[in-house]
Design an enzyme around this catalytic site. Structure first.
Site, mmCIF file in Angstrom:
data_model
loop_
_atom_site.group_PDB
_atom_site.id
_atom_site.type_symbol
_atom_site.label_atom_id
_atom_site.label_comp_id
_atom_site.label_asym_id
_atom_site.label_seq_id
_atom_site.Cartn_x
_atom_site.Cartn_y
_atom_site.Cartn_z
ATOM 1 N N GLU A 1 0.928 -1.068 0.073
ATOM 2 C CA GLU A 1 0.004 -0.015 0.033
ATOM 3 C C GLU A 1 0.975 1.358 -0.082
ATOM 4 O O GLU A 1 2.000 1.141 0.607
ATOM 5 C CB GLU A 1 -0.893 0.133 1.173
ATOM 6 N N HIS B 1 3.799 -0.049 15.992
ATOM 7 C CA HIS B 1 2.263 -0.306 15.537
ATOM 8 C C HIS B 1 1.488 -0.612 16.855
ATOM 9 O O HIS B 1 0.344 -1.224 16.572
ATOM 10 C CB HIS B 1 2.205 -1.110 14.463
ATOM 11 N N LYS C 1 -0.575 0.417 19.994
ATOM 12 C CA LYS C 1 -1.486 1.599 20.644
ATOM 13 C C LYS C 1 -1.163 1.826 22.180
ATOM 14 O O LYS C 1 -0.808 0.927 22.854
ATOM 15 C CB LYS C 1 -2.800 1.641 20.655
ATOM 16 N N GLU D 1 -10.980 0.068 11.132
ATOM 17 C CA GLU D 1 -9.885 1.066 11.349
ATOM 18 C C GLU D 1 -9.149 1.661 10.183
ATOM 19 O O GLU D 1 -9.297 1.162 8.809
ATOM 20 C CB GLU D 1 -8.608 0.260 12.000
ATOM 21 N N GLU E 1 -7.986 -2.081 8.103
ATOM 22 C CA GLU E 1 -8.405 -3.449 8.522
ATOM 23 C C GLU E 1 -9.728 -3.217 9.479
ATOM 24 O O GLU E 1 -9.930 -2.073 9.783
ATOM 25 C CB GLU E 1 -7.315 -3.965 9.504
ATOM 26 N N ARG F 1 -13.973 -8.014 17.057
ATOM 27 C CA ARG F 1 -13.815 -8.268 18.364
ATOM 28 C C ARG F 1 -13.900 -6.946 19.009
ATOM 29 O O ARG F 1 -14.101 -5.864 18.268
ATOM 30 C CB ARG F 1 -12.744 -9.129 18.799
ATOM 31 N N VAL G 1 -9.329 -3.272 23.096
ATOM 32 C CA VAL G 1 -8.604 -3.028 24.048
ATOM 33 C C VAL G 1 -9.419 -1.525 24.547
ATOM 34 O O VAL G 1 -9.562 -1.479 25.819
ATOM 35 C CB VAL G 1 -7.145 -2.931 24.072
ATOM 36 N N ARG H 1 -2.559 2.830 28.250
ATOM 37 C CA ARG H 1 -2.322 1.592 28.402
ATOM 38 C C ARG H 1 -1.211 1.280 29.641
ATOM 39 O O ARG H 1 -0.203 1.736 28.899
ATOM 40 C CB ARG H 1 -2.079 0.746 27.266
#
Length: 449
Positions: free
Chosen positions: A200, A235, A237, A275, A287, A291, A294, A337
């Site tokens: 891409e 990559h 988060k 996303e 993508e 699910r 997080v 996180r």
């Protein structure tokens, strides 16, 4: 409605599902490895059952062990959380073959979105904007080099079965292509058993924007706005917020409508996240995660909904409890996180928690499975907690985050809390002027020079 649900996961996400079950009057079953015998999710569930030794491959990834746990306990449904088997289509098929219910999308939808090329082709057909790139997989280096020249450098090579930042390499110039192409293929083969890659256009200053969608499996779907997850390292988060500071109300409504329409057309059921990379007012699909994410708590905070409860409702055959017109944004939310890692080295640092105190007060939520005396095992992901704050606006949310970080105590292991203390002093964080490259460049400037 289900009488009993088994949670095929561990840590804070297992606790999150157990809490939703308890509020709904549903019994919960925790599974655990021998390393997690003293884990909080095991203590909190109504029942628990050991499914194997510490390695994930012999416990949390063991489909026979999880199915057997359902049979032994009488659980009627399985909630996968995120990670582990949450996006494993084969797992879903086995669940269905045993007359159980998977709390999530169908095996077909997981398969479609699990392959990056098929997912992109599907989204193009559904009218979702995508990043310019190769049509399908790229078979060899010569083809990759030709595509690179046609698209113009830089380009990014991605494993079709990739995820979590693995199997992704950037070629800044033609001279970089051979190394990037071969490395991406090798990583894809090693991590996912599939060395197919695609290419891409590599955007220069994009933000990472994701749209939360939810469907009932019967042609009805809604979107719950966007999350900005642009602050990333390798990559991965580390800081997520909603709504995104760079997205207008008009852009939100339009891309949300496109995403909700897309998942409605394929009769998608449950929670999903589409996303995008966002640059110069344009969205480019990268993508879909089939699910719970997080970072789902920031969406819950600004919309006042319980996404796990909703997952359970629609999986049991009930309709969604809200329609698009019911969903209105209230304030601003941020999640950071917190990992058991050294800083700035980011090396895993498991060990025994000698003291733990969670922050509190108005608009503060701490999702964690820590407690004083708990020993963090070395076998699993280093995420040990998520600090979520909610305020009337972004400025108040940032002030609340700064205050809450000062209250948090985690002794006995090193954590990434110092990272967020340092970020709170940065002007770009307060203005929202950052993109997906900002954090790595800041870390290199501040700690690696």
């Amino acid at each position: 409605m289900f009488d009993k649900i088994l949670i095929a996961n561990r840590g804070e996400i297992a606790l999150r599902v157990i809490r939703a079950c308890r509020e709904m009057g549903i019994a919960s079953v925790a599974v655990h490895s021998t390393a997690d015998a003293d884990a909080m999710h095991v203590r909190m569930a109504d029942e628990s059952i050991c499914i194997g030794p510490p390695p994930s491959s012999e416990s949390y990834l063991s489909i026979p062990a999880i199915i057997a746990a359902c049979e032994v306990t009488g659980a009627q449904a399985i909630h996968p959380g995120y990670g582990f088997l949450s996006e494993n289509a084969g797992f879903v098929q086995v669940i269905e073959d045993h007359g159980l219910t998977f709390i999530g999308p169908t095996a077909e939808h997981i398969r479609i979105m699990g392959d990056k090329i098929t997912a992109k082709e599907t989204m193009i057909d559904l009218g979702v904007p995508c990043v310019p790139g190769s049509e399908g997989g790229v078979p060899d280096l010569a083809t990759a080099q030709k595509l690179g020249e046609e698209m113009g450098y830089p380009v990014i090579i991605k494993a079709t079965a990739g995820g979590g930042g693995r199997g992704m390499k950037v070629a800044q110039t033609a001279a970089d292509m051979e190394s990037a192409f071969m490395t991406a293929r090798a990583e894809g083969k090693a991590a996912f058993g599939n060395d197919e890659v695609y290419i891409e256009k590599y955007l220069q200053r994009p933000r990472h924007i994701e749209i939360q969608v939810f469907g009932d499996g019967k042609g009805n779907a809604v979107h719950l706005g966007e999350r900005d997850c642009s602050l990333q390292r390798r990559h991965q988060k580390v800081f997520e917020e909603a709504p995104g500071p760079a997205i207008s109300a008009e852009e939100r409504a339009e891309i949300g409508r496109v995403c909700a329409d897309a998942v409605a057309r394929i009769n998608y059921i449950g929670a999903g996240t589409i996303e995008f990379l966002y640059e110069d007012g344009q969205f480019y699909f990268i993508e879909m995660n089939t699910r719970l994410q997080v970072e789902h708590p920031v969406t819950e905070a600004i919309f006042g909904v319980d996404l796990v409860r909703e997952q359970i409702r629609v999986a049991s055959g009930l309709p969604m409890s809200f329609a698009q017109d019911d969903l209105e944004i209230n304030g601003h939310a941020i999640e950071v996180r917190i990992n058991a890692e050294t800083f700035p080295g980011f090396a895993p640092h498991p060990g025994k928690i000698t003291a733990y105190h969670a922050p509190g007060g108005l608009g503060v939520r701490m999702d964690s499975a820590l407690y004083q005396g708990y020993s963090i095992p070395p076998y699993y992901d280093s995420l040990i907690g998520k600090l979520i704050v909610h305020g009337r606006d972004r400025r108040e949310a940032l002030a609340r985050l700064h205050r809450s970080l000062g209250e948090l105590i985690v002794d006995g292991v090193e954590t990434t809390v110092p990272l967020f203390h340092a970020l709170m002093a940065e002007k770009d964080i307060h203005t929202g002027e950052y993109n997906i490259h900002w954090l790595e460049r800041w870390l290199e400037r501040e700690f690696e020079s």
